[in-house]
Design an enzyme around this catalytic site. Structure first.
Site: not given
Ligand SMILES: *[C@@H]1O[C@H](CO)[C@@H](O)[C@H](O)[C@H]1NC(C)=O
Ligand SMILES: *[C@@H]1O[C@H](CO)[C@@H](O)[C@H](O)[C@H]1NC(C)=O
Length: 481
Positions: A60, A98, A144, A189, A329, A331, A386
């Site tokens: 914002h 989750r 999170h 994380e 997690n 990736y 993840e």
């Protein structure tokens, strides 16, 4: 199986099956799930008494921070559409979901002793009940990334006082949700919270004090994790029978060559990334290589003490062993080579680490990563919390199917051939979400969300059909052994 899913599945079985994909099945006990996080999907940013958090605030007050000046004010509107989300999980056949709880929805001002928002508690009770009614296990992330703004106003995570504020919030969660929630994840994380949020200016609150605030942030986060774990252990665990861990992310760091130097550099990168948190909660302290390097570099820079804070002996004891499983997690993979020590005066995490890194395509890193976790942390239960592929919008996400298939194949080999104790795999994400700085310009969902439509309709992508079939058959191909 829903008709939409069936049609997509029939499309995807015609894909060429890659020879490298393992054709055995996942063990019967193995569980598959999918995930989201509060700020990324809920919307309803100021409804029913929710307080402002740091993502509301940054979106914002500094819209340019986010691609296309977007924000999570409405996001996927899961606050109102949670029943649809649960129906999607049911359609997938997911064993668990989750999701994360928005701290500012529960304790709008964040501060220990400040008022509790019953409407926020009621929302999560409805979501959890809907999951339980549909036979889907809730797996809850307590934090999170969406810190109540009031806590940022007193300095955020580098302020050690946040341990007490987090404990106040944690107790409310255990008291209200512990009857149905058996899997708790304290932090998601934390490296991104601390390095990107306080070290760099890449994530809210975009603090930008690298090599200093990031280390203070992690110090508080690790203590807050331990406090929540001990609180749970002492007052709730016997009755509720829940388990708790922390979600830590890392790429697989592959040595660039067989040289001892490259191997040492890759191990150092793992320790500075995963070990930063996991070594503390498993063994009680930061990895020795971090302690030694940051101390030596700090002294060379004229500091009389290390920029990496020290735990007291009591704290080491208190933190050690605060986990029931190890959560990962992952990736991607990174090629690491040894780097000459250069500018000692450069204060920062990356220069404290000091290796060369290059991102590479490496689903095989999954197997290596879980083997490394198993070896490094004494064969713990491992949960993949993840894994997923970011790509542009679109329902025909064959590349995502290949990605999931290859990572799962690598994971399957770790389980069946190496005996690594991995029990769950979580596909990120269930639906398309507000992807932080990228806003809505990239997607990871198994289901598309039309963010231009006020009703935010969800539509399955090809990957949803593929994943549903994997869950149903435990097989990554058309047929398995
Ligand atoms: C990693 O980088 C090194 C040095 O640039 C290179 O020789 C090697 O082939 C790379 N390995 C992979 C797997 O990309
Ligand atoms: C599974 O793979 C093995 C070896 O790669 C192959 O011999 C076998 O025929 C395959 N089975 C099926 C059902 O495709």
């Amino acid at each position: 199986m829903d008709l939409r899913i069936l049609v997509l599945y029939l499309t995807c079985v015609f894909f060429k099956n890659s020879a490298s994909v393992d054709n055995r099945t996942f063990p019967e006990t193995f569980k598959f799930g999918s995930a989201t996080a509060s700020y990324q999907v809920e919307g309803a940013w100021n409804e029913d008494g929710k307080g402002e958090n740091i993502w509301d605030h940054v979106c914002h007050t500094n819209p340019d921070f986010i691609a296309e000046d977007d924000n999570g004010d409405v996001a996927a509107d899961s606050y109102h559409k949670y029943k649809e989300d649960v129906a999607l999980l049911k359609e997938l056949g997911a064993h668990y979901y989750r999701f994360s709880i928005s701290w500012a929805r529960i304790v709008p001002k964040g501060i220990a002793g400040s008022p509790i928002n019953q409407a926020g508690i009621d929302y999560y009770k409805r979501l959890i009940q809907e999951l339980v009614d549909n036979g889907i296990e809730p797996m809850v992330t307590m934090y999170h990334w969406d810190l109540p703004q009031t806590l940022q106003d007193i300095g955020g995570w580098p302020n050690a006082e946040l341990v007490a504020h987090f404990a106040y919030y944690a107790r409310i969660l255990f008291e209200n949700f512990g009857d149905n929630v058996k899997l708790w994840l304290t932090f998601n994380e934390p490296k991104q919270t601390c390095l990107d949020g306080y070290g760099l200016a890449g994530m809210a609150p975009a603090y930008g004090s690298i090599g200093i605030a990031d280390y203070r942030c992690t110090h508080t986060v690790i203590k807050a994790h331990a406090r929540a774990y001990r609180l749970f252990e002492e007052e709730f665990k016997a009755e509720q029978q829940g388990k708790m861990g922390m979600v830590v992310d890392t790429a697989w760091f592959e040595p660039g060559s067989d040289s001892d130097q490259d191997k040492e550099a890759a191990e150092r990168a793992l320790q500075f990334t995963y070990g930063w948190f996991a070594n503390a909660i498993v063994n009680g302290n930061y990895p020795q290589v971090m302690i030694d390097r940051i101390d030596a570099r700090s002294k060379a820079q004229g500091y009389t003490i290390s920029r990496l804070p020290e735990f007291t002996d009591d704290e080491l004891e208190y933190i050690k062993g605060t986990h029931d499983f190890v959560a990962l997690n992952i990736y991607g993979a990174v090629n690491v080579t040894w780097k000459e020590e250069t500018d000692v005066n450069d204060v920062g995490y990356w220069s404290d680490l000091n290796v060369n890194e290059q991102g590479i395509d490496g689903p095989w890193g999954m197997r290596k990563a879980v083997n490394w976790l198993s070896k490094t942390y004494n064969n713990p239960e491992i949960i993949i919390t993840e894994n997923g592929l970011a790509r542009p919008r679109g329902l025909d996400d064959d590349d995502r199917i290949n990605y999931i298939r290859e990572y799962l194949s690598s994971l399957l080999e770790a389980i069946l051939d190496d005996g690594v104790h991995v029990t769950r795999y979580t596909a990120w994400s269930l639906i398309d979400t507000f992807e932080w700085r990228s806003g809505y310009t990239t997607t990871l969902g198994l289901y598309e969300v039309d963010f231009d439509n006020p009703d935010r309709p969800r539509t399955p992508k090809a990957s949803a059909g593929y994943y549903a079939n994997v869950i149903k058959t435990r097989c990554l191909l058309d047929a398995c052994e």
